[in-house]
Design a protein around this motif. Structure first.
Motif, mmCIF file in Angstrom:
data_model
loop_
_atom_site.group_PDB
_atom_site.id
_atom_site.type_symbol
_atom_site.label_atom_id
_atom_site.label_comp_id
_atom_site.label_asym_id
_atom_site.label_seq_id
_atom_site.Cartn_x
_atom_site.Cartn_y
_atom_site.Cartn_z
ATOM 1 N N HIS A 1 -34.901 -32.776 -29.739
ATOM 2 C CA HIS A 1 -35.240 -34.111 -29.234
ATOM 3 C C HIS A 1 -36.548 -34.041 -28.443
ATOM 4 N N PRO A 2 -37.684 -33.879 -29.127
ATOM 5 C CA PRO A 2 -38.951 -33.660 -28.417
ATOM 6 C C PRO A 2 -39.559 -34.915 -27.795
ATOM 7 N N LEU A 3 -39.186 -36.091 -28.260
ATOM 8 C CA LEU A 3 -39.840 -37.320 -27.813
ATOM 9 C C LEU A 3 -39.195 -37.935 -26.576
ATOM 10 N N HIS A 4 -37.894 -37.746 -26.444
ATOM 11 C CA HIS A 4 -37.192 -38.380 -25.335
ATOM 12 C C HIS A 4 -36.363 -37.348 -24.577
ATOM 13 N N LYS A 5 -36.272 -37.520 -23.276
ATOM 14 C CA LYS A 5 -35.418 -36.652 -22.472
ATOM 15 C C LYS A 5 -33.951 -37.015 -22.683
ATOM 16 N N HIS A 6 -33.112 -36.001 -22.733
ATOM 17 C CA HIS A 6 -31.676 -36.213 -22.892
ATOM 18 C C HIS A 6 -30.934 -35.583 -21.726
ATOM 19 N N ALA A 7 -29.822 -36.215 -21.353
ATOM 20 C CA ALA A 7 -28.995 -35.687 -20.269
ATOM 21 C C ALA A 7 -28.313 -34.400 -20.707
ATOM 22 N N LYS A 8 -28.292 -33.422 -19.802
ATOM 23 C CA LYS A 8 -27.636 -32.145 -20.065
ATOM 24 C C LYS A 8 -26.726 -31.815 -18.891
ATOM 25 N N ALA A 9 -25.438 -31.712 -19.174
ATOM 26 C CA ALA A 9 -24.440 -31.431 -18.138
ATOM 27 C C ALA A 9 -24.055 -29.956 -18.195
ATOM 28 N N GLU A 10 -24.293 -29.239 -17.122
ATOM 29 C CA GLU A 10 -23.958 -27.819 -17.063
ATOM 30 C C GLU A 10 -23.087 -27.530 -15.842
ATOM 31 N N ASN A 11 -22.190 -26.596 -15.998
ATOM 32 C CA ASN A 11 -21.403 -26.076 -14.879
ATOM 33 C C ASN A 11 -20.782 -24.749 -15.304
ATOM 34 N N GLU A 12 -19.829 -24.264 -14.512
ATOM 35 C CA GLU A 12 -19.222 -22.963 -14.825
ATOM 36 C C GLU A 12 -18.535 -22.964 -16.181
ATOM 37 N N TRP A 13 -18.089 -24.138 -16.650
ATOM 38 C CA TRP A 13 -17.336 -24.174 -17.905
ATOM 39 C C TRP A 13 -18.238 -24.259 -19.122
ATOM 40 N N THR A 14 -19.415 -24.844 -18.986
ATOM 41 C CA THR A 14 -20.356 -24.739 -20.108
ATOM 42 C C THR A 14 -20.836 -23.296 -20.221
ATOM 43 N N GLN A 15 -20.927 -22.606 -19.087
ATOM 44 C CA GLN A 15 -21.293 -21.192 -19.116
ATOM 45 C C GLN A 15 -20.184 -20.369 -19.792
ATOM 46 N N TYR A 16 -18.953 -20.628 -19.387
ATOM 47 C CA TYR A 16 -17.818 -19.911 -19.994
ATOM 48 C C TYR A 16 -17.740 -20.190 -21.491
ATOM 49 N N CYS A 17 -17.893 -21.453 -21.871
ATOM 50 C CA CYS A 17 -17.801 -21.809 -23.288
ATOM 51 C C CYS A 17 -18.971 -21.252 -24.086
ATOM 52 N N ALA A 18 -20.110 -21.060 -23.443
ATOM 53 C CA ALA A 18 -21.216 -20.373 -24.104
ATOM 54 C C ALA A 18 -20.824 -18.922 -24.404
ATOM 55 N N ASP A 19 -20.173 -18.265 -23.431
ATOM 56 C CA ASP A 19 -19.700 -16.891 -23.640
ATOM 57 C C ASP A 19 -18.714 -16.823 -24.813
ATOM 58 N N MET A 20 -17.753 -17.752 -24.826
ATOM 59 C CA MET A 20 -16.747 -17.735 -25.879
ATOM 60 C C MET A 20 -17.341 -18.129 -27.242
ATOM 61 N N THR A 21 -18.382 -18.946 -27.217
ATOM 62 C CA THR A 21 -19.089 -19.286 -28.454
ATOM 63 C C THR A 21 -19.699 -18.040 -29.076
ATOM 64 N N ILE A 22 -20.268 -17.192 -28.243
ATOM 65 C CA ILE A 22 -20.847 -15.936 -28.730
ATOM 66 C C ILE A 22 -19.770 -15.065 -29.370
ATOM 67 N N VAL A 23 -18.613 -14.972 -28.716
ATOM 68 C CA VAL A 23 -17.524 -14.154 -29.255
ATOM 69 C C VAL A 23 -17.087 -14.664 -30.630
ATOM 70 N N LEU A 24 -16.777 -15.955 -30.708
ATOM 71 C CA LEU A 24 -16.299 -16.515 -31.970
ATOM 72 C C LEU A 24 -17.356 -16.432 -33.066
ATOM 73 N N SER A 25 -18.602 -16.709 -32.716
ATOM 74 C CA SER A 25 -19.670 -16.722 -33.718
ATOM 75 C C SER A 25 -19.944 -15.322 -34.252
ATOM 76 N N TYR A 26 -19.977 -14.351 -33.364
ATOM 77 C CA TYR A 26 -20.221 -12.980 -33.806
ATOM 78 C C TYR A 26 -19.105 -12.489 -34.723
ATOM 79 N N LEU A 27 -17.862 -12.723 -34.318
ATOM 80 C CA LEU A 27 -16.738 -12.268 -35.134
ATOM 81 C C LEU A 27 -16.682 -12.997 -36.473
ATOM 82 N N LYS A 28 -17.045 -14.273 -36.481
ATOM 83 C CA LYS A 28 -17.086 -15.012 -37.743
ATOM 84 C C LYS A 28 -18.184 -14.458 -38.651
ATOM 85 N N CYS A 29 -19.331 -14.121 -38.073
ATOM 86 C CA CYS A 29 -20.412 -13.527 -38.861
ATOM 87 C C CYS A 29 -19.968 -12.204 -39.483
ATOM 88 N N GLN A 30 -19.271 -11.395 -38.700
ATOM 89 C CA GLN A 30 -18.767 -10.119 -39.214
ATOM 90 C C GLN A 30 -17.787 -10.357 -40.361
#
Length: 278
Positions: A72-101
């Motif tokens: 979205h280069p033309l307009h700014k978008h709201a981004k909500a971050e906290n400890e749980w978006t961080q945690y879910c980012a970690d779990m996204t890495i786990v699931l994505s890596y294992l799925k790739c394997q």
């Protein structure tokens, strides 16, 4: 095995969709900040849902900012971050890596092999942080692979492996809500497995790949059976969901769990039957 826990945008209020989108963008930002731009390719609706659920359950504060990005280069978008978006980012890495394997072993998808190499270091960093949790996820995946190698038609056992994985992911803490979250994640994971197998069935049959519905799909009542199985998983998932004291974002979460998953099911059903919207 991703992308089935989605919002039904048509049934959401504008303000609710903006909130949902801010969590989606926040998770995307968390992935980039923690693991680099390539990790953003692993972004999923499923983990967006979980980040909203955990934020609501634990009444966590949100860091809200407005930024442009490559998508979205033309307009700014709201981004909500906290400890749980961080945690879910970690779990996204786990699931994505294992799925790739898994995809590389099963189908030799070169994109999956490349993505797995990109995510390998990040995966091992997450595994170091959540060692026991990731080991249990790996164990569930290994059991799933064993059953698939045997071409098992035991759908319950296969779906239970996915349930064990999601139960771990949906339970970030051992506290008063851990049992309910584990139950919720278990049935959510089973639903995701069944939906994924149903979605892939036609292609798997064409390419002679394993699918747990290979025999059952020949039965005249298969479509009724799969819908009833999915309804049972979501009903059990919803029963656990209703025991959680969710105060914020309840409308978004209910939209996804009671409407979005079925809107997605109908799309897959139409695709399977060759129907198109008028």
């Amino acid at each position: 095995m991703f992308g089935y826990i989605v919002v039904n945008k048509a049934e959401l209020k504008i303000k609710e969709f903006d909130t949902y989108h801010s969590f989606y963008c926040g998770l995307c930002k968390s992935l980039k900040t923690k693991y680099g731009r390539a990790a953003q390719g692993a972004l999923s609706f499923d983990m967006t849902f979980l980040s909203i659920l955990l934020t609501s359950l634990y009444e966590s504060e949100i860091n809200l900012c407005h930024e442009r990005c490559v998508v979205h280069p033309l307009h700014k978008h709201a981004k909500a971050e906290n400890e749980w978006t961080q945690y879910c980012a970690d779990m996204t890495i786990v699931l994505s890596y294992l799925k790739c394997q898994d995809d590389w072993k099963d189908e030799h998808r070169h994109r999956s092999h490349w993505m797995g190499m990109v995510l390998r270091k990040s995966y091992h960093n997450v595994k170091f942080q959540y060692h026991d949790k990731v080991m249990r996820i790996e164990s569930a995946l290994a059991e799933n692979e064993r059953l698939e190698r045997l071409k098992s038609s035991d759908v319950d056992a296969l779906a239970a492996c996915s349930g064990r994985m999601m139960a771990e992911i949906c339970t970030p803490r051992e506290d008063e809500w851990s049992n309910v979250l584990r139950e919720f994640g278990d049935y959510l994971g089973r639903y995701i497995y069944l939906m994924d197998a149903y979605d892939d069935l036609k292609q798997d049959l064409h390419q002679q790949r394993f699918n747990p519905f290979h025999k059952r799909c020949m039965e005249h009542n298969f479509e009724d059976w799969i819908k009833q199985a999915l309804e049972l998983m979501i009903a059990n998932c919803a029963r656990a969901f209703e025991r959680l004291p969710l105060l914020e974002h309840e409308g978004i979460l209910r939209n996804i769990l009671y409407s979005g998953v079925w809107a997605n099911y109908e799309l897959i059903k139409k695709k399977r039957s060759g129907e198109t919207d008028a």
